[in-house]
Design an enzyme around this catalytic site. Structure first.
Site, PDB file in Angstrom:
ATOM      1  N   TYR A 186       0.827  -1.211   0.000  1.00 24.55           N
ATOM      2  CA  TYR A 186       0.000   0.000   0.000  1.00 24.55           C
ATOM      3  C   TYR A 186       0.855   1.253   0.000  1.00 24.55           C
ATOM      4  O   TYR A 186       1.973   1.235   0.491  1.00 24.55           O
ATOM      5  CB  TYR A 186      -0.916   0.015   1.231  1.00 24.55           C
ATOM      6  CG  TYR A 186      -2.083  -0.930   1.158  1.00 24.55           C
ATOM      7  CD1 TYR A 186      -2.354  -1.665   0.013  1.00 24.55           C
ATOM      8  CD2 TYR A 186      -2.926  -1.110   2.253  1.00 24.55           C
ATOM      9  CE1 TYR A 186      -3.433  -2.538  -0.035  1.00 24.55           C
ATOM     10  CE2 TYR A 186      -4.008  -1.980   2.210  1.00 24.55           C
ATOM     11  CZ  TYR A 186      -4.249  -2.696   1.063  1.00 24.55           C
ATOM     12  OH  TYR A 186      -5.316  -3.561   1.016  1.00 24.55           O
ATOM     13  N   LEU A 232     -18.620  -1.781  -0.324  1.00 30.61           N
ATOM     14  CA  LEU A 232     -19.300  -0.784  -1.160  1.00 30.61           C
ATOM     15  C   LEU A 232     -18.888  -0.916  -2.620  1.00 30.61           C
ATOM     16  O   LEU A 232     -19.176  -0.036  -3.444  1.00 30.61           O
ATOM     17  CB  LEU A 232     -18.998   0.634  -0.658  1.00 30.61           C
ATOM     18  CG  LEU A 232     -19.628   1.009   0.686  1.00 30.61           C
ATOM     19  CD1 LEU A 232     -19.126   2.366   1.157  1.00 30.61           C
ATOM     20  CD2 LEU A 232     -21.148   1.013   0.582  1.00 30.61           C
ATOM     21  N   GLY A 276     -17.001   1.816  -4.116  1.00 33.95           N
ATOM     22  CA  GLY A 276     -17.807   3.035  -4.149  1.00 33.95           C
ATOM     23  C   GLY A 276     -18.995   2.951  -5.088  1.00 33.95           C
ATOM     24  O   GLY A 276     -19.868   3.827  -5.072  1.00 33.95           O
ATOM     25  N   LEU A 282     -21.590   1.079  -5.011  1.00 35.76           N
ATOM     26  CA  LEU A 282     -22.874   0.912  -4.338  1.00 35.76           C
ATOM     27  C   LEU A 282     -23.332   2.166  -3.595  1.00 35.76           C
ATOM     28  O   LEU A 282     -24.428   2.187  -3.036  1.00 35.76           O
ATOM     29  CB  LEU A 282     -22.813  -0.284  -3.389  1.00 35.76           C
ATOM     30  CG  LEU A 282     -22.775  -1.644  -4.094  1.00 35.76           C
ATOM     31  CD1 LEU A 282     -22.406  -2.763  -3.128  1.00 35.76           C
ATOM     32  CD2 LEU A 282     -24.119  -1.940  -4.766  1.00 35.76           C
ATOM     33  N   THR A 283     -22.508   3.212  -3.596  1.00 41.28           N
ATOM     34  CA  THR A 283     -22.971   4.487  -3.041  1.00 41.28           C
ATOM     35  C   THR A 283     -23.872   5.215  -4.032  1.00 41.28           C
ATOM     36  O   THR A 283     -24.571   6.157  -3.674  1.00 41.28           O
ATOM     37  CB  THR A 283     -21.784   5.417  -2.707  1.00 41.28           C
ATOM     38  OG1 THR A 283     -21.135   5.815  -3.940  1.00 41.28           O
ATOM     39  CG2 THR A 283     -20.780   4.724  -1.804  1.00 41.28           C
ATOM     40  N   GLY A 284     -23.802   4.792  -5.299  1.00 39.95           N
ATOM     41  CA  GLY A 284     -24.585   5.436  -6.346  1.00 39.95           C
ATOM     42  C   GLY A 284     -23.894   6.616  -6.987  1.00 39.95           C
ATOM     43  O   GLY A 284     -24.422   7.210  -7.944  1.00 39.95           O
TER      44      GLY A 284
END
Length: 356
Positions: free
Chosen positions: A54, A239, A242, A244-246
């Site tokens: 990372y 998510l 991200g 699935l946050t829309g």
């Protein structure tokens, strides 16, 4: 308040949210990383997930920076109150993570070097949970769904991998071990190898969300069941990067432009392919129907799975992290039965759409 669960056969009692840190050193400064860590622990999170490679996307110039940011924060914390999980790279041509290697492997020499460097960067004497980031052998990874027999290659024996981890455990440098991005075959081979007096894996860190379910739910769920081999699932990307946050439904929105899928072309491309975006839209509609935000629906779903020990949640701002934690602690637990029915209706139409 957050709930806490025992991780597999270990003595680690882990919060149902683990703070993901792969943005530290790329999207987040050291100051921002400390703010996120402070807020997470103030809210009851007690576990941090990092990796020797990372931040992400991986680059030689930034490799290890995430650990350094965690280390500077750890200096002011009681070490025994922090569950620190990190990962050793699997088979890779990213040789920059090693001193003298053309190919990174999961063998004794690589594991020893990885542990030593991780401890030094993190400024600690021990790692609570050391995981193999992805297997030494060939497996389909990161959206590549089907096994390709022609890609089989010789790999480091499972007993050799566990023997190297045993050395690290015996030296007091590592407490427990786990795997990541692994399948049922790999988990069972590690279980069988451990019967030779070697350490048993206690966890598996795999992608799991409304868009990525089948690979775990088909048979890993049985292997990892507490009544079978009792291996705790650390679910990453609950998510779906991200999705699935829309926020990616309107690609011209400010949130979409600032999102990782747009900042780093090609990153998690699987969520922009096939019917993944269409499925995300359907789940957002389910959330709206029941008076939930898309985040509350997606994280509530992961939270309520009995086989998920902890969900790894990352954030690039305290506001984002607050929303994620609130989704766990303020959303009805478990989600109402009709919400589950509607989730299953969408799932039957879009089974794991985030695949190549």
């Amino acid at each position: 308040a957050l709930e806490y669960r025992k991780l597999g056969d270990s003595d680690l009692v882990i919060s149902e949210i683990t703070l993901g840190t792969m943005t530290f050193g790329e999207q987040n400064t050291e100051k921002e990383a400390h703010e996120l860590l402070n807020y997470a622990f103030e809210r009851g999170i007690n576990a941090i997930d990092t990796s020797e490679m990372y931040p992400i996307p991986p680059r030689a110039e930034t490799q290890g920076r995430t650990d350094l940011y965690i280390a500077s924060w750890l200096k002011s914390q009681p070490r025994d109150k922090v569950i620190l999980a990190t990962k050793v790279c699997g088979y890779s041509d990213r040789a920059y993570v090693r001193d003298n290697a053309k190919v990174v492997r999961v063998d004794a020499e690589n594991i020893k070097e990885s542990v030593a460097k991780s401890l030094k960067r993190l400024g600690t004497d021990y790692i609570d949970l050391l995981q193999i980031h992805w297997p030494d052998r060939y497996v389909p990874l990161f959206g590549d769904y089907l096994y390709n027999q022609s890609k089989w290659r010789p790999s480091v024996p499972f007993t050799e991998q566990l023997a190297a981890f045993k050395d690290a455990i015996d030296e007091g440098k590592v407490r427990y071990i786990g795997v990541s991005n692994e399948n049922s075959y790999g988990v069972m081979e590690f279980i069988h190898a451990a019967k030779e007096g070697l350490p048993k894996i206690v966890s598996i860190q795999n992608s799991y969300s409304l868009l990525v379910r089948c690979k775990f739910e088909l048979d890993l769920i049985e292997v990892c069941h507490p009544k079978n081999y009792n291996i705790g699932l650390l679910a990453y990307s609950p998510l779906a990067g991200g999705s699935l946050t829309g926020k990616y439904l309107d690609i011209e929105s400010e949130a979409a432009k600032k999102g990782r899928l747009n900042l780093f072309p090609g990153y998690m491309e699987r969520y922009n392919k096939s019917t993944a975006k269409e499925a995300a839209h359907r789940y957002c509609e389910v959330a709206k129907k029941h008076g939930l935000s898309p985040v509350e629906l997606a994280l509530g779903f992961a939270r309520d799975r009995a086989f998920v020990t902890s969900s790894i949640v990352g954030a690039t701002s305290v506001e984002q992290l607050r929303e994620n934690i609130d989704a766990f602690v303020t959303t009805e637990r478990p989600l109402p039965s009709q919400v589950e029915v509607d989730i299953q209706t969408v799932f039957k139409r879009y089974k794991d759409p985030a695949t190549d």
